[in-house]
Design a protein around this motif. Structure first.
Motif, PDB file in Angstrom:
ATOM      1  N   LEU A   8       0.795  -1.222  -0.040  1.00 40.58           N
ATOM      2  CA  LEU A   8       0.182   0.246  -0.256  1.00 40.58           C
ATOM      3  C   LEU A   8       0.919   1.200  -0.187  1.00 40.58           C
ATOM      4  O   LEU A   8       0.701   1.700  -0.456  1.00 40.58           O
ATOM      5  CB  LEU A   8      -0.957  -0.048   1.176  1.00 40.58           C
ATOM      6  N   GLY A   9       2.050   1.224   0.822  1.00 44.43           N
ATOM      7  CA  GLY A   9       2.768   2.200   1.066  1.00 44.43           C
ATOM      8  C   GLY A   9       3.524   2.509  -0.948  1.00 44.43           C
ATOM      9  O   GLY A   9       3.556   3.675  -1.305  1.00 44.43           O
ATOM     10  N   LEU A  10       3.944   1.606  -1.069  1.00 44.26           N
ATOM     11  CA  LEU A  10       4.305   1.706  -2.692  1.00 44.26           C
ATOM     12  C   LEU A  10       3.054   2.157  -3.841  1.00 44.26           C
ATOM     13  O   LEU A  10       3.682   3.416  -4.415  1.00 44.26           O
ATOM     14  CB  LEU A  10       5.064  -0.201  -2.982  1.00 44.26           C
ATOM     15  N   LEU A  11       2.690   1.491  -4.462  1.00 45.83           N
ATOM     16  CA  LEU A  11       0.867   2.395  -4.388  1.00 45.83           C
ATOM     17  C   LEU A  11       0.876   3.989  -4.045  1.00 45.83           C
ATOM     18  O   LEU A  11       0.417   4.501  -4.791  1.00 45.83           O
ATOM     19  CB  LEU A  11       0.001   1.615  -4.507  1.00 45.83           C
ATOM     20  N   LEU A  12       0.613   4.334  -2.826  1.00 46.30           N
ATOM     21  CA  LEU A  12       0.537   5.605  -2.388  1.00 46.30           C
ATOM     22  C   LEU A  12       1.504   6.348  -3.164  1.00 46.30           C
ATOM     23  O   LEU A  12       1.338   7.353  -3.620  1.00 46.30           O
ATOM     24  CB  LEU A  12       0.527   6.014  -1.630  1.00 46.30           C
ATOM     25  N   ALA A  13       3.508   5.842  -2.888  1.00 50.00           N
ATOM     26  CA  ALA A  13       3.782   6.595  -3.056  1.00 50.00           C
ATOM     27  C   ALA A  13       4.165   6.341  -4.731  1.00 50.00           C
ATOM     28  O   ALA A  13       4.593   7.758  -4.944  1.00 50.00           O
ATOM     29  CB  ALA A  13       4.807   6.297  -2.723  1.00 50.00           C
ATOM     30  N   LEU A  14       3.673   5.622  -5.840  1.00 48.15           N
ATOM     31  CA  LEU A  14       4.083   5.510  -7.273  1.00 48.15           C
ATOM     32  C   LEU A  14       2.529   6.521  -7.453  1.00 48.15           C
ATOM     33  O   LEU A  14       2.962   7.365  -8.481  1.00 48.15           O
ATOM     34  CB  LEU A  14       4.040   4.002  -7.584  1.00 48.15           C
ATOM     35  N   GLY A  15       1.596   6.440  -6.585  1.00 47.07           N
ATOM     36  CA  GLY A  15       0.395   7.308  -7.581  1.00 47.07           C
ATOM     37  C   GLY A  15       0.924   8.478  -7.545  1.00 47.07           C
ATOM     38  O   GLY A  15       0.476   9.362  -7.837  1.00 47.07           O
ATOM     39  N   LEU A  16       1.575   9.006  -6.091  1.00 48.37           N
ATOM     40  CA  LEU A  16       2.332  11.028  -6.062  1.00 48.37           C
ATOM     41  C   LEU A  16       2.735  11.120  -7.230  1.00 48.37           C
ATOM     42  O   LEU A  16       2.706  12.275  -7.038  1.00 48.37           O
ATOM     43  CB  LEU A  16       2.054  10.727  -4.822  1.00 48.37           C
ATOM     44  N   ILE A  17       4.183  10.193  -7.198  1.00 41.15           N
ATOM     45  CA  ILE A  17       4.891  10.561  -8.480  1.00 41.15           C
ATOM     46  C   ILE A  17       4.045  10.654  -9.345  1.00 41.15           C
ATOM     47  O   ILE A  17       4.157  12.089 -10.261  1.00 41.15           O
ATOM     48  CB  ILE A  17       6.438   9.088  -8.074  1.00 41.15           C
ATOM     49  N   ASN A  18       3.454   9.709 -10.192  1.00 43.43           N
ATOM     50  CA  ASN A  18       2.570   9.961 -11.352  1.00 43.43           C
ATOM     51  C   ASN A  18       1.861  10.673 -11.324  1.00 43.43           C
ATOM     52  O   ASN A  18       1.315  11.635 -12.231  1.00 43.43           O
ATOM     53  CB  ASN A  18       1.755   8.686 -11.525  1.00 43.43           C
ATOM     54  N   TRP A  19       0.498  11.703 -10.267  1.00 40.68           N
ATOM     55  CA  TRP A  19      -0.286  12.560  -9.845  1.00 40.68           C
ATOM     56  C   TRP A  19       0.912  14.254 -10.236  1.00 40.68           C
ATOM     57  O   TRP A  19       0.810  14.778 -11.216  1.00 40.68           O
ATOM     58  CB  TRP A  19      -0.473  13.205  -8.650  1.00 40.68           C
ATOM     59  N   SER A  20       2.402  14.083  -9.969  1.00 42.30           N
ATOM     60  CA  SER A  20       3.050  14.904  -9.226  1.00 42.30           C
ATOM     61  C   SER A  20       3.424  15.472 -11.324  1.00 42.30           C
ATOM     62  O   SER A  20       3.285  16.332 -11.360  1.00 42.30           O
ATOM     63  CB  SER A  20       3.873  15.278  -9.247  1.00 42.30           C
TER      64      SER A  20
END
Length: 172
Positions: A8-20
């Motif tokens: 879940l932490g990895l998915l959150l981090a990847l989601g934030l990076i992709n949003w940026s």
């Protein structure tokens, strides 16, 4: 359980990076185009490797308009790090000219706010260098303007260099 939390932490981090990334891409696509006139830079550091050191005429106008501290040595030492916005007027060619420092005043039809930052006693926009493909330095010798995309918040992204006739240099 630890694997689920890590996933879940990895998915959150990847989601934030992709949003940026998505936000920056939208900025590049939809931002207003603003052109800033380049100012001379120390010729010994103008071209080094595959980048060009940048300085803009607008930076000097902002520096002169900024309130000075009582101790000029404190200001010039780089201890005075400031972030702010400047109001510029965009002419018919898209070139920005200094109007005033932003103090919350309303903007005119042809005015925009641009973010700047003061670091080490120098006013900077987005970047102080333009990177290009190795071996293509000669193409950018004619650079007279930086081309930026500006979003509604005044954030600027450098997208290319222009010659004195505002013709794009290099690959755009």
């Amino acid at each position: 359980m630890n694997k689920i939390i890590a996933l879940l932490g990895l998915l959150l981090a990847l989601g934030l990076i992709n949003w940026s990334i998505y936000v920056k891409e939208q900025h590049l696509i939809h931002g207003d185009i603003v052109k800033l006139k380049l100012a001379p830079v120390d010729p010994r550091s103008l071209m080094q490797g595959d980048y060009m050191a940048l300085r803009f005429e607008l930076s000097q106008a902002i520096y002169e308009a900024l309130p000075k501290l009582e101790s000029q040595t404190f200001w010039d030492s780089g201890l005075a790090n400031l972030d702010g916005r400047v109001i510029v007027e965009i002419d018919t060619q898209g070139i920005a000219r200094f109007v005033a420092l932003d103090s919350g005043q309303a903007l005119g039809d042809k005015q925009r706010k641009l973010q700047y930052r003061v670091r080490n006693g120098q006013v900077k926009f987005a970047t102080n260098a333009f990177f290009f493909a190795e071996g293509s330095a000669d193409i950018y010798d004619a650079a007279q303007y930086g081309k930026f995309r500006v979003n509604q918040q005044g954030e600027v992204l450098l997208t290319g260099m222009l010659d004195k006739a505002l013709f794009p240099l290099g690959e755009q």
